[in-house]
Scaffold this motif. Structure first.
Motif, mmCIF file in Angstrom:
data_model
loop_
_atom_site.group_PDB
_atom_site.id
_atom_site.type_symbol
_atom_site.label_atom_id
_atom_site.label_comp_id
_atom_site.label_asym_id
_atom_site.label_seq_id
_atom_site.Cartn_x
_atom_site.Cartn_y
_atom_site.Cartn_z
ATOM 1 N N GLU A 188 0.836 -1.203 0.000
ATOM 2 C CA GLU A 188 0.000 0.000 0.000
ATOM 3 C C GLU A 188 0.871 1.254 0.000
ATOM 4 O O GLU A 188 0.568 2.234 -0.688
ATOM 5 N N LEU A 192 0.659 4.141 -2.881
ATOM 6 C CA LEU A 192 0.055 5.427 -2.545
ATOM 7 C C LEU A 192 1.038 6.587 -2.437
ATOM 8 O O LEU A 192 0.621 7.744 -2.389
ATOM 9 N N CYS A 203 -8.827 9.079 -0.957
ATOM 10 C CA CYS A 203 -8.651 7.645 -1.164
ATOM 11 C C CYS A 203 -8.787 6.879 0.147
ATOM 12 O O CYS A 203 -9.535 5.896 0.240
ATOM 13 N N ILE A 230 -7.697 1.931 -4.862
ATOM 14 C CA ILE A 230 -6.297 2.369 -4.856
ATOM 15 C C ILE A 230 -5.791 2.575 -6.273
ATOM 16 O O ILE A 230 -5.135 3.590 -6.572
ATOM 17 N N LYS A 234 -4.428 6.050 -7.906
ATOM 18 C CA LYS A 234 -3.052 6.034 -8.397
ATOM 19 C C LYS A 234 -3.009 6.551 -9.832
ATOM 20 O O LYS A 234 -2.041 7.202 -10.252
#
Length: 239
Positions: A188, A192, A203, A230, A234
């Motif tokens: 993650e 991110l 998000c 996500i 992105k």
């Protein structure tokens, strides 16, 4: 650290935090853990205190640091900002039965995390801000603690965000932002870290609206629906 519910001396900054957080959790009896060695960087607990408030929906705990803003008297040159301009917060749920001790007692492992981060901030002259990512290099729950075993905790990083409930306040020493720490996994963190702050806040609000850090959870990228969220952010796609 010792558990206390009061402090001595004239501390307008401290009192401002107490009033503001207490107003958001009016039915909770705070657990206040004070340090025997505040601001001593050669000691394990340089933050003067961490207060823990019981939360509901979901049941759990909110941790608030004391000591990164100016608690007692104004010592910095910037009249508009109190100390470093923030205090840290972390919200965790009640763990599965038997893994954190009695449900009416907050777990200790976040206190150790806060003191470690507080040591970094005090020694570096700040160091944290909204949108910052921290790679801890190890599970956020330390070994031999009252949380999950490190091998059962996939969270190895933190994201710093404005606290979604507490926001920002003005004190007699200047402004103070409550900076929420949100635990993330390594994949993650990688996914991110290039997302801009406004999109990052949005998000994570979709992924976990209350910004509760569950040290037992798996990666959001292992959940097909959350992985889509996500990937969308992105790519810079916001609905």
């Amino acid at each position: 650290m010792s558990d206390a519910t009061s402090h001595d001396g004239d501390a307008p900054g401290w009192n401002a935090i107490d009033r503001w957080v207490g107003a958001h959790f009016p039915t909770a009896t705070p657990h206040q853990f004070t340090s025997r060695h505040p601001y001593e960087l050669d000691k394990p607990s340089p933050l003067p205190a961490v207060t823990v408030f019981e939360t509901r929906s979901p049941a759990g705990w909110l941790y608030v640091s004391y000591g990164l803003s100016e608690l007692f008297e104004k010592s910095s040159d910037d009249a508009a900002i109190s100390g470093f301009g923030y205090e840290l917060t972390l919200r965790v749920p009640v763990a599965p039965h038997g893994l954190e001790g009695p449900s009416d007692t907050p777990p200790v492992w976040p206190l150790r995390l806060f003191q470690s981060l507080g040591h970094h901030a005090l020694s570096q002259g700040g160091g944290f801000d909204s949108g910052h990512f921290l790679n801890l290099g190890a599970p956020m729950v330390p070994p031999n603690s009252d949380g999950p075993r490190p091998e059962d905790c996939a969270l190895t990083g933190l994201v710093c965000l404005p606290d979604p409930a507490l926001g920002k306040i003005e004190t007699v020493h200047g402004s103070l932002l409550f900076l929420r720490l949100f635990g993330v996994t390594a994949d993650e963190l990688e996914a991110l870290e290039d997302v801009k702050l406004g999109s990052l806040v949005a998000c994570l609000a979709e992924l976990e609206g209350l910004a509760v850090t569950d040290p037992f959870r798996a990666s959001f990228l292992d959940d097909p629906e959350k992985a889509k969220i996500i990937r969308r952010y992105k790519l810079g796609i916001e609905l």
